[in-house]
Motif scaffolding. Structure first.
Motif, PDB file in Angstrom:
ATOM      1  N   UNK A   1      34.489  32.531  21.207  1.00 44.85           N
ATOM      2  CA  UNK A   1      34.765  31.295  21.944  1.00 44.85           C
ATOM      3  C   UNK A   1      35.237  31.605  23.358  1.00 44.85           C
ATOM      4  N   UNK A   2      35.986  32.688  23.503  1.00 39.84           N
ATOM      5  CA  UNK A   2      36.413  33.111  24.830  1.00 39.84           C
ATOM      6  C   UNK A   2      35.202  33.455  25.694  1.00 39.84           C
ATOM      7  N   UNK A   3      34.246  34.167  25.106  1.00 35.64           N
ATOM      8  CA  UNK A   3      33.047  34.558  25.853  1.00 35.64           C
ATOM      9  C   UNK A   3      32.216  33.336  26.233  1.00 35.64           C
ATOM     10  N   UNK A   4      32.039  32.427  25.295  1.00 32.15           N
ATOM     11  CA  UNK A   4      31.253  31.229  25.580  1.00 32.15           C
ATOM     12  C   UNK A   4      31.909  30.370  26.650  1.00 32.15           C
ATOM     13  N   UNK A   5      33.222  30.245  26.613  1.00 28.95           N
ATOM     14  CA  UNK A   5      33.919  29.455  27.630  1.00 28.95           C
ATOM     15  C   UNK A   5      33.788  30.093  29.005  1.00 28.95           C
ATOM     16  N   UNK A   6      33.872  31.427  29.030  1.00 30.76           N
ATOM     17  CA  UNK A   6      33.725  32.116  30.309  1.00 30.76           C
ATOM     18  C   UNK A   6      32.281  32.007  30.813  1.00 30.76           C
ATOM     19  N   UNK A   7      31.320  32.037  29.891  1.00 30.16           N
ATOM     20  CA  UNK A   7      29.908  31.918  30.269  1.00 30.16           C
ATOM     21  C   UNK A   7      29.609  30.547  30.879  1.00 30.16           C
ATOM     22  N   UNK A   8      30.275  29.516  30.395  1.00 29.84           N
ATOM     23  CA  UNK A   8      30.033  28.171  30.909  1.00 29.84           C
ATOM     24  C   UNK A   8      30.445  28.007  32.373  1.00 29.84           C
ATOM     25  N   UNK A   9      31.174  28.957  32.892  1.00 30.05           N
ATOM     26  CA  UNK A   9      31.580  28.875  34.290  1.00 30.05           C
ATOM     27  C   UNK A   9      30.388  28.934  35.238  1.00 30.05           C
ATOM     28  N   UNK A  10      29.234  29.419  34.763  1.00 32.54           N
ATOM     29  CA  UNK A  10      28.064  29.517  35.640  1.00 32.54           C
ATOM     30  C   UNK A  10      27.596  28.135  36.089  1.00 32.54           C
ATOM     31  N   UNK A  11      27.940  27.101  35.314  1.00 30.09           N
ATOM     32  CA  UNK A  11      27.534  25.748  35.672  1.00 30.09           C
ATOM     33  C   UNK A  11      28.183  25.284  36.966  1.00 30.09           C
ATOM     34  N   UNK A  12      29.311  25.883  37.320  1.00 34.15           N
ATOM     35  CA  UNK A  12      30.020  25.489  38.539  1.00 34.15           C
ATOM     36  C   UNK A  12      29.586  26.292  39.757  1.00 34.15           C
ATOM     37  N   UNK A  13      28.652  27.210  39.592  1.00 31.88           N
ATOM     38  CA  UNK A  13      28.188  28.054  40.698  1.00 31.88           C
ATOM     39  C   UNK A  13      26.846  27.520  41.175  1.00 31.88           C
ATOM     40  N   UNK A  14      26.778  27.074  42.399  1.00 27.81           N
ATOM     41  CA  UNK A  14      25.563  26.472  42.933  1.00 27.81           C
ATOM     42  C   UNK A  14      24.621  27.498  43.558  1.00 27.81           C
ATOM     43  N   UNK A  15      25.143  28.502  44.207  1.00 27.65           N
ATOM     44  CA  UNK A  15      24.302  29.494  44.867  1.00 27.65           C
ATOM     45  C   UNK A  15      23.566  30.335  43.826  1.00 27.65           C
TER      46      UNK A  15
END
Length: 491
Positions: free
Chosen positions: A250-264
């Protein structure tokens, strides 16, 4: 004149005025209405000449200029109303022998809205002017309403009030024991809103370590907190919670979801590269790897196609300009894009549809369905035919569709394929009833006529004859078949 003792007590203890009290709750509205009627009735029998005959009184019922009236006015203007009330309690009577100072207003002029020079404004003006001083006391709220804001509620009463949506402060629960009892009581109510409200209070008033430690043994509240943190997007606290609980996936999946906030796109690609080594499950790890590889391909394809489109030297980009960027699109969308603009490229290029199919292990059904939709959209019928044509080891050709020819027919009709092409693929449908339904629906007359002839169904052929145009080639063909003596029709 001498009075008896009883007469003196009755004289000093009686009054023609009724004092106002702030404890009157039940009769406030009725008293207000009665006062309004009394005010309106004064207009009927009081005129200007009666001003001097009326005794001037204040709103408390006491004559203006009396000692008690002066005390109240002084207390009200100096902000010491409680002291004034204490002094008034010790006085049971009003002196009527003291001279009264002249007043600038009377009841008759006040109620009738007429003012004297230098006097107060009229009643209607006073009520409409918010800056004017209020001479009538405000109506007191019911005592039950003030109890809503009391801080004396028990933990169970507090939770029940929260469940009913009442205003209730939790700040008075200061000890850890009270806070945990409050949480347990909320959980026992089985109300998610109440549990979340208490968790927000605990999140604000407890340290992370204590909060995580106590929620670890309270799984219901823990699940509510995790859901709440996901909803509000508090990713930092959520990651800290998963680390504390040692929930690595769950820690890995939550950290992976951070890519949604990166536009570049470049920064997103680099972030995905760092996520590959996170402790995912085997299946999730493969998905993250594919995501990184796909974005890497998309960046290369986008840069190359943007250059080709701007140069204007490629026919496909001139005839069909791109409507959107390929960056961060799903895999199926990327495959459809490649089938539109790069269908004939060799397998060795990143933008080749075959290369995408093998790299990302796209199933045959998905690949054929996507390629068919792309080539039919461009009306490339030869590519459609080649898509379903296969050769066996003896060199014989055969048409095969992993998605079923009935779906092929529907996609071709959706893209306005000619009747000749539709009839070819309708004839490849194996189920007879499905074939007849599709042929009738898409007006493939020859397929319907030939199928009815093969079925030796004279009645259905006669019924279809009424649906074709009079004098058409299809009607003549039906007449020839019906008049043939070589066909043994079914009864």
């Amino acid at each position: 004149m001498s009075r008896t003792k009883g007469d003196e007590e009755e004289y000093w203890n009686s009054s023609k005025f009724k004092a106002f009290t702030f404890d009157d709750e039940d009769d406030e509205l009725s008293q207000l209405k009665e006062s309004k009627r009394a005010v309106n009735s004064l207009r009927d029998f009081v005129d200007d000449d009666d001003d001097d005959d009326l005794e001037r009184v204040s709103w408390t019922g006491e004559p203006v200029g009396s000692i008690s009236w002066s005390i109240k006015e002084t207390a009200g203007s100096s902000g010491s109303a409680p002291e004034g009330r204490e002094q008034l309690k010790g006085r049971n009577s009003v002196s009527t022998h003291l001279p009264k100072p002249p007043s600038a207003y009377s009841l008759s002029s006040f109620f009738r809205g007429r003012t004297r020079p230098g006097s107060f404004q009229s009643l209607s003006d006073a009520l409409s002017d918010t800056s004017a001083k209020s001479y009538a006391p405000e109506l007191g709220r019911p005592k039950g309403e003030f109890r809503d804001y009391s801080n004396d509620w028990s933990i169970s009463d507090t939770v029940r009030r929260l469940r009913r949506g009442k205003v209730c402060s939790l700040e008075r629960f200061r000890s850890l024991q009270d806070k945990l009892q409050l949480l347990e009581e909320a959980v026992s109510m089985h109300d998610g809103n109440v549990i979340t409200a208490v968790l927000i209070f605990l999140k604000r008033t407890l340290s992370k370590e204590i909060l995580f430690r106590e929620l670890e043994v309270r799984q219901v509240a823990l699940r509510h907190l995790i859901h709440f943190l996901k909803e509000i997007g508090d990713q930092k606290l959520l990651l800290d919670l998963f680390r504390f609980l040692d929930r690595t996936e769950e820690l890995a999946l939550s950290q992976y979801q951070e890519h949604l906030n990166i536009q570049d796109p470049e920064k997103r690609k680099e972030f995905l590269k760092t996520c590959i080594g996170l402790p995912f499950s085997a299946e999730d790890s493969a998905h993250v790897q594919d995501h990184y590889t796909l974005l890497e391909r998309q960046i290369i394809i986008e840069a190359n196609d943007r250059h080709l489109e701007s140069s204007g030297q490629t026919d496909i980009f001139r005839k069909h300009p791109r409507k959107a960027s390929i960056l961060s699109m799903p895999l199926v969308t990327t495959l459809f894009y490649a089938c539109i603009y790069h269908y004939t490229e060799s397998e060795g290029t990143f933008s080749s549809p075959i290369n995408l199919k093998k790299t990302f292990k796209i199933p045959d059904k998905q690949y054929v369905l996507t390629a068919l939709a792309a080539r039919a959209k461009l009306r490339a019928w030869n590519d459609v035919d080649a898509l379903f044509t296969t050769k066996n080891w003896l060199g014989y050709t055969k048409k095969r569709a992993p998605i079923g020819f009935h779906r092929v027919v529907e996609i071709l009709h959706k893209n306005s394929a000619p009747v000749q092409i539709l009839q070819e693929y309708v004839n490849l449908v194996e189920d007879v009833d499905t074939k007849l339904n599709l042929a009738t629906k898409f007006k493939c007359h020859d397929v319907v006529i030939d199928t009815c002839r093969d079925l030796k169904d004279r009645q259905q052929l006669l019924a279809y004859r009424s649906k074709v145009d009079k004098g058409s080639a299809e009607e003549e063909k039906i007449d020839v078949i019906l008049s043939s003596s070589q066909i043994r029709w079914k009864n």
